[in-house]
Write an enzyme that holds these catalytic residues in place. Structure first.
Site, PDB file in Angstrom:
ATOM      1  N   GLU A   1      -3.705   7.543  -3.833  1.00  0.00           N
ATOM      2  CA  GLU A   1      -3.515   6.247  -3.204  1.00  0.00           C
ATOM      3  C   GLU A   1      -3.256   5.184  -4.268  1.00  0.00           C
ATOM      4  O   GLU A   1      -3.962   5.137  -5.272  1.00  0.00           O
ATOM      5  CB  GLU A   1      -4.800   5.907  -2.442  1.00  0.00           C
ATOM      6  CG  GLU A   1      -4.651   4.858  -1.393  1.00  0.00           C
ATOM      7  CD  GLU A   1      -5.963   4.668  -0.644  1.00  0.00           C
ATOM      8  OE1 GLU A   1      -6.059   5.127   0.500  1.00  0.00           O
ATOM      9  OE2 GLU A   1      -6.894   4.078  -1.215  1.00  0.00           O
TER      10      GLU A   1
ATOM     11  N   TYR B   1       0.862  -1.182   0.000  1.00  0.00           N
ATOM     12  CA  TYR B   1       0.000   0.000   0.000  1.00  0.00           C
ATOM     13  C   TYR B   1       0.897   1.229   0.000  1.00  0.00           C
ATOM     14  O   TYR B   1       1.871   1.300   0.757  1.00  0.00           O
ATOM     15  CB  TYR B   1      -0.891   0.021   1.255  1.00  0.00           C
ATOM     16  CG  TYR B   1      -1.632   1.336   1.405  1.00  0.00           C
ATOM     17  CD1 TYR B   1      -2.904   1.500   0.867  1.00  0.00           C
ATOM     18  CD2 TYR B   1      -1.035   2.419   2.048  1.00  0.00           C
ATOM     19  CE1 TYR B   1      -3.557   2.713   0.971  1.00  0.00           C
ATOM     20  CE2 TYR B   1      -1.683   3.639   2.155  1.00  0.00           C
ATOM     21  CZ  TYR B   1      -2.943   3.779   1.613  1.00  0.00           C
ATOM     22  OH  TYR B   1      -3.592   4.981   1.707  1.00  0.00           O
TER      23      TYR B   1
END
Ligand code: GDP
Ligand code: MN
Length: 392
Positions: free
Chosen positions: A193, A105
């Site tokens: 993101e 991530y």
């Protein structure tokens, strides 16, 4: 403003980030053609991904692999039209499927506390980061960028090391982290993101195996207040998914937020709107919306705002609370009278207008037989009683 994965990927590409190429398709036939082009170019499989502005598409069945163009068309037919968290899928992204070795991530957000852009990374990628934050908060690592110096190389390196990356993937990670920072700055984004940022296995034309870091998913939200500086980004707004009320409110230049209650509120000024909602609650009612018609609202704005309120079938009563400063009471009254003449259904309403041209407003409202109130307490109490009476 949220933008679709495909558009977010374009913004990442513009900053030089590694994003596998993709096509967007709106019909199974287009999915088939896109899949064919990737398979012909040497892909073993293709991935088909629902383009909707919500997370967790994978879990919802909106991300699927296919090994042939035919299968891709079938998968495409299934995903197109699918309902994901209340949104109908109207388009899909098609790309060569990556062979994933490991998922990470990586995200950039604005930390309002420190007023800095913060980069967050985790070795627990692919899953929703909120879930990681709940279950294993230590698995999320952070560095905060200096507003003048940006995200420095050593900071990005330490982030990469913290999630277990080593040479030769560390330098590419640094470039990607700095690219996320650059994407934030270039677009006035408040979130960028990449989840997953993946190590993928690739085979070169000579048959040699190698590993590379690529951005397999992208999510970007643009700061609405920054959009005035990025007219080109306005084109990325997805009208397919926009609540028609939001679009209408934007056109009118008003601030309108839907809530769950039964009392529609029309107020000028955000602070006064909050106070009005508090008083509605105080007297036992529930506001149906937050609405700030802004300073100097003209009668057309008032009329448009009233249409938005009445369009909500839950609304049983309306409370108008205007404190005239720049806004003129008689303009508001005129708008209310116009709106009422055109209104599709009858909704009980109480109006309180004080300040600039309040006397003229009172006269107009009296002639039109509107229910009025002098104090805000009285207005709120009346509106709550009206809503209760109407629901009986
Ligand atoms: P999200 O669920 O909405 O976040 O959608 P993602 O794009 O992140 O996809 C969800 C999951 O699908 C990823 O975490 C991967 O495990 C998987 N996935 C996405 N793209 C590919 C791909 O190209 N190849 C493979 N093998 N899996 C993929
Ligand atoms: Mn994802």
């Amino acid at each position: 403003m949220k933008i679709q994965e495909a558009d977010a990927k374009s913004l990442l590409l513009a900053q030089g980030l590694p994003v596998p190429s993709w096509k967007v398709a709106r019909t199974p036939a287009d999915v088939e053609a896109a899949a064919k082009s990737f398979l012909d170019a040497g892909a073993g499989k293709v991935v088909i991904k629902a383009q909707v502005l919500v997370g967790g598409r994978g879990k919802a069945g909106g991300v699927k692999l296919a090994s042939s163009a035919r299968e891709a068309a079938e998968v495409g037919a299934k995903i197109l039209g699918m309902d994901i968290k209340g949104i109908t899928v109207r388009k899909v992204l098609v790309a060569a499927a990556a062979e994933i070795v490991k998922e990470y991530y990586l995200g950039a957000i604005i930390d309002r506390g420190s007023r800095r852009i913060v980069l967050m990374a985790s070795a627990e990628g692919g899953v929703e980061i909120e879930e990681v934050a709940r279950q294993n908060p230590d698995a999320i690592h952070r560095v905060s960028a200096d507003p003048r110096l940006g995200l420095l190389t050593y900071q990005a390196r330490s982030l990469g090391l913290a999630i277990g990356l080593r040479d030769p993937l560390l330098n590419p990670f640094v470039a990607i982290a700095q690219g996320l920072y650059a994407t934030m700055k270039a677009n006035d984004a408040d979130l960028v993101e990449v989840n997953p940022l993946a190590i993928v296995a690739e085979t070169g034309p000579d048959g040699a195996a190698s590993q590379r870091l690529v951005c397999l998913d992208a999510k970007i939200t643009i700061d609405d207040s920054g959009l005035a500086r990025h007219r080109d980004l306005e084109a990325l707004r997805d009208l397919d998914e926009e609540d028609p009320t939001d679009a209408e409110a934007r056109k009118l230049g008003i601030n309108f937020i839907h809530l769950d209650g039964t009392i529609g509120c029309m107020v000028n000024g955000a602070g006064l709107a909050m106070t009005t909602m508090d008083l509605v609650k105080h007297f036992g009612g529930e506001p149906a919306n937050f609405l700030d018609v802004g300073g100097g609202a003209r009668h057309e704005t008032v009329r448009g705002a009233m249409e938005l309120i009445v369009a909500d079938p839950k609304v049983k009563a309306i409370l108008v609370n205007i404190f005239g400063g720049i806004t003129r009471g008689d303009e508001v009254a005129r708008g209310l009278i116009e709106a009422h003449a055109e209104q599709s259904r009858e909704v009980p309403m109480v109006v309180r207008i004080v300040g600039t041209n309040a006397a003229e407003a009172a006269k107009l409202l009296e002639e039109a037989r509107f229910e009025t109130a002098t104090s805000l307490d009285e207005a709120a109490e009346k509106a709550v009683a009206m809503a209760k009476g109407a629901s009986r």
